[in-house]
Design a protein around this motif. Structure first.
Motif, PDB file in Angstrom:
ATOM      1  N   LEU A 156      79.617  22.549  34.461  1.00  0.00           N
ATOM      2  CA  LEU A 156      80.903  22.596  35.241  1.00  0.00           C
ATOM      3  C   LEU A 156      81.786  23.673  36.081  1.00  0.00           C
ATOM      4  O   LEU A 156      82.295  22.852  36.792  1.00  0.00           O
ATOM      5  CB  LEU A 156      81.788  21.717  34.508  1.00  0.00           C
ATOM      6  CG  LEU A 156      81.728  20.379  34.069  1.00  0.00           C
ATOM      7  CD1 LEU A 156      81.910  20.056  32.320  1.00  0.00           C
ATOM      8  CD2 LEU A 156      81.088  19.172  34.231  1.00  0.00           C
ATOM      9  N   ASN A 157      80.829  24.777  35.654  1.00  0.00           N
ATOM     10  CA  ASN A 157      81.439  26.126  36.275  1.00  0.00           C
ATOM     11  C   ASN A 157      81.196  26.230  38.046  1.00  0.00           C
ATOM     12  O   ASN A 157      80.775  26.856  38.334  1.00  0.00           O
ATOM     13  CB  ASN A 157      81.011  26.971  35.421  1.00  0.00           C
ATOM     14  CG  ASN A 157      81.592  26.887  34.305  1.00  0.00           C
ATOM     15  OD1 ASN A 157      82.964  26.782  34.279  1.00  0.00           O
ATOM     16  ND2 ASN A 157      81.158  27.269  33.188  1.00  0.00           N
ATOM     17  N   GLN A 158      81.826  25.313  39.007  1.00  0.00           N
ATOM     18  CA  GLN A 158      81.182  25.232  39.970  1.00  0.00           C
ATOM     19  C   GLN A 158      82.657  24.988  40.703  1.00  0.00           C
ATOM     20  O   GLN A 158      84.164  24.088  39.761  1.00  0.00           O
ATOM     21  CB  GLN A 158      80.173  24.973  40.352  1.00  0.00           C
ATOM     22  CG  GLN A 158      80.629  23.130  40.057  1.00  0.00           C
ATOM     23  CD  GLN A 158      81.305  22.295  40.941  1.00  0.00           C
ATOM     24  OE1 GLN A 158      80.933  22.145  42.361  1.00  0.00           O
ATOM     25  NE2 GLN A 158      81.415  20.805  39.944  1.00  0.00           N
ATOM     26  N   ALA A 159      83.062  24.828  41.793  1.00  0.00           N
ATOM     27  CA  ALA A 159      83.741  24.227  43.682  1.00  0.00           C
ATOM     28  C   ALA A 159      83.890  24.019  44.279  1.00  0.00           C
ATOM     29  O   ALA A 159      82.791  25.093  45.290  1.00  0.00           O
ATOM     30  CB  ALA A 159      84.705  25.154  42.768  1.00  0.00           C
ATOM     31  N   GLY A 160      84.105  23.185  44.995  1.00  0.00           N
ATOM     32  CA  GLY A 160      84.088  23.342  46.210  1.00  0.00           C
ATOM     33  C   GLY A 160      85.845  23.869  47.616  1.00  0.00           C
ATOM     34  O   GLY A 160      86.700  23.736  47.264  1.00  0.00           O
ATOM     35  N   ALA A 161      85.900  23.862  48.612  1.00  0.00           N
ATOM     36  CA  ALA A 161      86.906  24.018  49.538  1.00  0.00           C
ATOM     37  C   ALA A 161      86.054  23.671  50.943  1.00  0.00           C
ATOM     38  O   ALA A 161      85.054  23.986  51.848  1.00  0.00           O
ATOM     39  CB  ALA A 161      87.114  25.743  49.690  1.00  0.00           C
ATOM     40  N   LEU A 162      87.523  23.367  52.149  1.00  0.00           N
ATOM     41  CA  LEU A 162      86.888  22.693  53.211  1.00  0.00           C
ATOM     42  C   LEU A 162      87.716  23.580  53.802  1.00  0.00           C
ATOM     43  O   LEU A 162      89.246  23.430  52.945  1.00  0.00           O
ATOM     44  CB  LEU A 162      86.821  21.211  53.391  1.00  0.00           C
ATOM     45  CG  LEU A 162      87.537  20.623  54.813  1.00  0.00           C
ATOM     46  CD1 LEU A 162      85.974  20.867  54.611  1.00  0.00           C
ATOM     47  CD2 LEU A 162      87.578  19.623  54.937  1.00  0.00           C
ATOM     48  N   VAL A 163      87.816  24.434  54.342  1.00  0.00           N
ATOM     49  CA  VAL A 163      89.003  25.090  55.278  1.00  0.00           C
ATOM     50  C   VAL A 163      89.239  24.996  57.122  1.00  0.00           C
ATOM     51  O   VAL A 163      87.948  25.052  57.063  1.00  0.00           O
ATOM     52  CB  VAL A 163      89.087  26.647  55.269  1.00  0.00           C
ATOM     53  CG1 VAL A 163      89.961  28.005  56.168  1.00  0.00           C
ATOM     54  CG2 VAL A 163      88.633  26.844  53.639  1.00  0.00           C
ATOM     55  N   HIS A 164      90.123  25.007  57.367  1.00  0.00           N
ATOM     56  CA  HIS A 164      89.940  24.055  59.268  1.00  0.00           C
ATOM     57  C   HIS A 164      90.550  25.859  59.432  1.00  0.00           C
ATOM     58  O   HIS A 164      91.840  26.211  59.033  1.00  0.00           O
ATOM     59  CB  HIS A 164      90.718  23.172  58.693  1.00  0.00           C
ATOM     60  CG  HIS A 164      89.891  22.065  58.560  1.00  0.00           C
ATOM     61  ND1 HIS A 164      88.464  21.455  59.062  1.00  0.00           N
ATOM     62  CD2 HIS A 164      90.678  21.065  58.207  1.00  0.00           C
ATOM     63  CE1 HIS A 164      88.199  20.996  58.240  1.00  0.00           C
ATOM     64  NE2 HIS A 164      89.451  19.800  57.721  1.00  0.00           N
ATOM     65  N   VAL A 165      89.920  26.509  60.427  1.00  0.00           N
ATOM     66  CA  VAL A 165      90.964  26.758  61.485  1.00  0.00           C
ATOM     67  C   VAL A 165      91.473  26.671  63.048  1.00  0.00           C
ATOM     68  O   VAL A 165      90.722  26.592  63.460  1.00  0.00           O
ATOM     69  CB  VAL A 165      89.890  28.325  61.237  1.00  0.00           C
ATOM     70  CG1 VAL A 165      90.587  29.451  63.099  1.00  0.00           C
ATOM     71  CG2 VAL A 165      89.828  29.094  60.290  1.00  0.00           C
ATOM     72  N   TYR A 166      92.339  26.624  62.742  1.00  0.00           N
ATOM     73  CA  TYR A 166      92.904  26.091  64.128  1.00  0.00           C
ATOM     74  C   TYR A 166      93.137  26.388  65.534  1.00  0.00           C
ATOM     75  O   TYR A 166      93.447  27.343  65.177  1.00  0.00           O
ATOM     76  CB  TYR A 166      94.594  24.260  64.161  1.00  0.00           C
ATOM     77  CG  TYR A 166      94.063  23.419  62.963  1.00  0.00           C
ATOM     78  CD1 TYR A 166      93.313  22.259  63.884  1.00  0.00           C
ATOM     79  CD2 TYR A 166      94.361  23.416  61.789  1.00  0.00           C
ATOM     80  CE1 TYR A 166      93.659  21.047  62.965  1.00  0.00           C
ATOM     81  CE2 TYR A 166      94.458  22.325  61.057  1.00  0.00           C
ATOM     82  CZ  TYR A 166      93.804  21.785  61.221  1.00  0.00           C
ATOM     83  OH  TYR A 166      93.288  20.536  60.521  1.00  0.00           O
ATOM     84  N   ALA A 167      93.320  26.152  66.794  1.00  0.00           N
ATOM     85  CA  ALA A 167      93.536  26.668  67.921  1.00  0.00           C
ATOM     86  C   ALA A 167      94.513  28.214  68.036  1.00  0.00           C
ATOM     87  O   ALA A 167      94.049  28.735  68.534  1.00  0.00           O
ATOM     88  CB  ALA A 167      93.325  25.577  69.424  1.00  0.00           C
ATOM     89  N   ASP A 168      95.328  27.675  67.736  1.00  0.00           N
ATOM     90  CA  ASP A 168      96.913  28.123  67.224  1.00  0.00           C
ATOM     91  C   ASP A 168      97.114  29.324  66.615  1.00  0.00           C
ATOM     92  O   ASP A 168      97.707  30.038  65.873  1.00  0.00           O
ATOM     93  CB  ASP A 168      97.985  27.643  66.930  1.00  0.00           C
ATOM     94  CG  ASP A 168      98.094  26.343  65.710  1.00  0.00           C
ATOM     95  OD1 ASP A 168      97.340  26.430  65.504  1.00  0.00           O
ATOM     96  OD2 ASP A 168      99.099  25.953  66.075  1.00  0.00           O
ATOM     97  N   GLY A 169      95.366  29.381  65.549  1.00  0.00           N
ATOM     98  CA  GLY A 169      95.261  30.149  64.240  1.00  0.00           C
ATOM     99  C   GLY A 169      95.523  29.982  63.330  1.00  0.00           C
ATOM    100  O   GLY A 169      96.072  30.524  62.510  1.00  0.00           O
ATOM    101  N   SER A 170      96.587  28.975  63.211  1.00  0.00           N
ATOM    102  CA  SER A 170      97.137  28.260  61.717  1.00  0.00           C
ATOM    103  C   SER A 170      96.291  27.853  61.210  1.00  0.00           C
ATOM    104  O   SER A 170      94.973  27.385  61.791  1.00  0.00           O
ATOM    105  CB  SER A 170      97.775  27.053  61.713  1.00  0.00           C
ATOM    106  OG  SER A 170      97.496  26.140  62.430  1.00  0.00           O
ATOM    107  N   ILE A 171      95.749  27.862  59.863  1.00  0.00           N
ATOM    108  CA  ILE A 171      94.495  27.552  58.937  1.00  0.00           C
ATOM    109  C   ILE A 171      95.016  26.571  57.450  1.00  0.00           C
ATOM    110  O   ILE A 171      96.650  26.640  57.023  1.00  0.00           O
ATOM    111  CB  ILE A 171      94.816  29.046  58.180  1.00  0.00           C
ATOM    112  CG1 ILE A 171      93.934  30.076  59.221  1.00  0.00           C
ATOM    113  CG2 ILE A 171      93.121  28.574  56.645  1.00  0.00           C
ATOM    114  CD1 ILE A 171      94.657  31.676  58.529  1.00  0.00           C
ATOM    115  N   GLN A 172      94.539  24.939  57.696  1.00  0.00           N
ATOM    116  CA  GLN A 172      94.195  24.306  57.260  1.00  0.00           C
ATOM    117  C   GLN A 172      93.597  24.560  55.298  1.00  0.00           C
ATOM    118  O   GLN A 172      92.667  24.577  55.892  1.00  0.00           O
ATOM    119  CB  GLN A 172      94.701  22.672  57.131  1.00  0.00           C
ATOM    120  CG  GLN A 172      94.863  22.081  56.573  1.00  0.00           C
ATOM    121  CD  GLN A 172      94.505  20.767  56.485  1.00  0.00           C
ATOM    122  OE1 GLN A 172      93.439  20.186  56.881  1.00  0.00           O
ATOM    123  NE2 GLN A 172      95.711  20.426  57.649  1.00  0.00           N
TER     124      GLN A 172
END
Length: 540
Positions: free
Chosen positions: A449-465
């Motif tokens: 259970l000691n695991q995790a995941g992430a989803l990262v987006h970098v948009y064309a204007d440099g903003s990050i989600q």
């Protein structure tokens, strides 16, 4: 650099202004139905008859469901499949859900749920430690840790003490109660908004109840108004109820417990009884100790087995026990099924050994701080090879250094003397002072259970989600994870936006629990950001 900076909580301004949106604040269509459970009034027995005609005829009631009406699995347990959503005919505790009311308003559902006429064949309930011990009702055979020959060491010791300490339960009392909202989607899919520390478990239990694959259920949670472990598994019943009702009616369905129902239906911190015997020398140094731990688990397993395990793992706290026996009994009783609570059994185990330290100090007339210090694990610099009762070598103890610094910085000696003088002058009001160490195991004992995941987006204007599998319950997890992303990309926090935890974005997550949320999800975000940054470097 943003990591290490003291920044405000990402939603602090929304909290204080009332703009933070919780599950119960989500706008719903006019045709949304509201649910409430009809609850048992006895602790143990069988249902002979259940007349719900008056419930069905009550104002605003659309439908009433019993166990026979459920389309899939009648189970909301986190693991053992021993906790039916609605009673299968047996009653195991006061407040057990028997039927589910679907109505046009929350108040109408609650009022109608009280109109059922239920006849029971009552059985004598098992409620207390003594009841369960006498009846030998346990979830499994007693578990034991053994190191050395404790009984021999105790018998040979110059001094001995024995006793018992009992710890009661504790209500989580999160400010936001249990709540869930299910919205039926096209093609038989289901969107569930739930106040939960474990969205993936909600996804799995809802899918099983609807008899659909996991990919047909999406669970979203932006924030909770507190959790403390009480929303790790206790939200399953509400989410499953809403999803089942939504599937059957084709309408959105919402369920929230009022505080009184919440406190009756949901599990608490585990009550513990600990019997102990200890042998020690003139200085208070332990030579041998035995603990017999009894955990009152309630009627279903829930998370009681790992809770009781962790109490055993913390029975030594910060002390070297040269000879030790720790035995754990997991008692089954006709009470609400106890569940995760901050510390997850660790505090109960710690309290047992701390009681022993105080008992030794009292028997010898010594300052308890001195007794504790003489029993600490040696500093990591000593490399003594000391082991825990579960035979793990202690290689990184800094308890001596921390304790010495705190005793000095807190002016403990002078303050203890002041307390002594006050108590001598006041026959009724008394004061006390103590310094108590804690050795706490962070992360899940079930290691996968000691695991995790992430989803990262970098948009064309440099903003990050970014999105990750952790849940925000006021502890500031989202802020910390955003700091990791901003630091990795070398941008300001204003460029990073975190979105609601969503099983449709990051799947197969662990619960946000075990003091591991920041470490696991923070490193998942860092790994994702590193990959994107390296791609950008190669590209530009």
């Amino acid at each position: 650099m943003t990591v290490g900076q003291k920044l405000p909580h990402d939603a602090a301004w929304m909290h204080v202004s009332g703009n933070a949106r919780y599950v119960d604040d989500i706008p719903v269509p006019d045709n949304c139905l509201h649910l409430a459970f009809g609850l048992s009034t006895i602790a143990h027995g069988h249902i002979l008859s259940m007349n719900i005609d008056a419930v069905r005829a009550a104002p605003g009631v659309v439908n009433v469901l019993t166990a026979d009406d459920l389309p899939g699995a009648n189970d909301v347990s986190p693991s053992a499949h021993d906790e039916p959503l609605l009673s299968d005919g047996s009653v195991h505790y006061v407040g057990q859900p028997l039927f589910l009311v679907l109505a046009t308003s929350h108040l109408a559902a609650r009022k109608a749920a009280r109109l059922a006429k239920v006849q029971y064949r009552e059985k004598k309930p098992i409620l207390s430690f003594d009841d369960a011990i006498a009846a030998d009702t346990c979830f499994e055979k007693p578990l034991q840790f053994l190191k050395g020959t404790p009984e021999v060491a105790i018998a040979r010791a110059a001094h001995r003490v024995e006793g018992r300490i009992e710890m009661g339960g504790q209500e989580h009392f999160y400010l936001e109660g249990q709540v869930s909202l299910a919205m039926p989607q096209e093609g038989g899919d289901m969107l569930v908004h739930a106040s939960t520390q474990h969205p993936t478990e909600i996804q799995h239990k809802v899918a099983e109840a609807l008899d659909v694959p996991f990919n047909a259920v999406r669970v979203e949670i932006r924030r909770m108004g507190g959790g403390f472990g009480g929303k790790e598994s206790q939200g399953n019943a509400l989410a499953v109820s809403c999803a089942v009702a939504a599937q059957l009616t084709g309408k959105p369905c919402k369920m929230r417990y009022d505080r009184d129902d919440d406190m009756i239906i949901t599990g608490k911190r585990h009550e513990f009884r600990i019997d102990y015997q200890a042998g020690f020398d003139e200085d208070g140094r332990l030579e041998g100790v035995t603990f017999t731990q009894f955990a009152r688990c309630g009627w279903a397993q829930d998370l009681s087995i790992p809770v009781a395990d962790r109490a055993m793992l913390h029975a030594d706290n910060a002390y070297n026990l040269p000879h030790a026996r720790i035995v754990s009994h997991r008692l089954k009783t006709n009470t609400v099924s106890n569940t995760a609570y901050r510390g997850f059994g660790g505090p109960q185990g710690v309290v047992g050994i701390e009681r022993v330290m105080d008992h030794i100090a009292h028997a010898l007339g010594k300052d308890p701080a001195d007794v504790r210090k003489i029993n600490y694990y040696q500093s990591y610099t000593a490399k003594t090879g000391e082991t825990t009762p579960y035979h793990m070598e202690v290689t990184d103890s800094v308890i001596h250094e921390i304790s010495d610094e705190l005793l000095k910085s807190s002016d403990y000696v002078a303050r203890r003397e002041a307390v002594k003088i006050f108590n001598e002058r006041n026959p009724i009001l008394k004061r006390g002072i103590a310094i108590t160490p804690v050795k706490f195991g962070i992360s899940f004992t079930l290691t996968h259970l000691n695991q995790a995941g992430a989803l990262v987006h970098v948009y064309a204007d440099g903003s990050i989600q970014l999105n990750h599998g952790g849940t925000e319950m006021g502890q500031g997890l989202f802020t910390k994870v955003a700091q990791v992303a901003a630091d990795t990309f070398g941008v300001g926090m204003d460029r990073v936006k975190i979105t609601a935890t969503d099983t449709g974005k990051v799947p197969n997550t662990s619960a946000t629990a075990a003091s591991s949320g920041s470490d696991l999800n923070g490193m998942a975000v860092r790994a994702a950001c590193d990959q994107i940054r390296n791609r950008l470097v190669n590209f530009v």
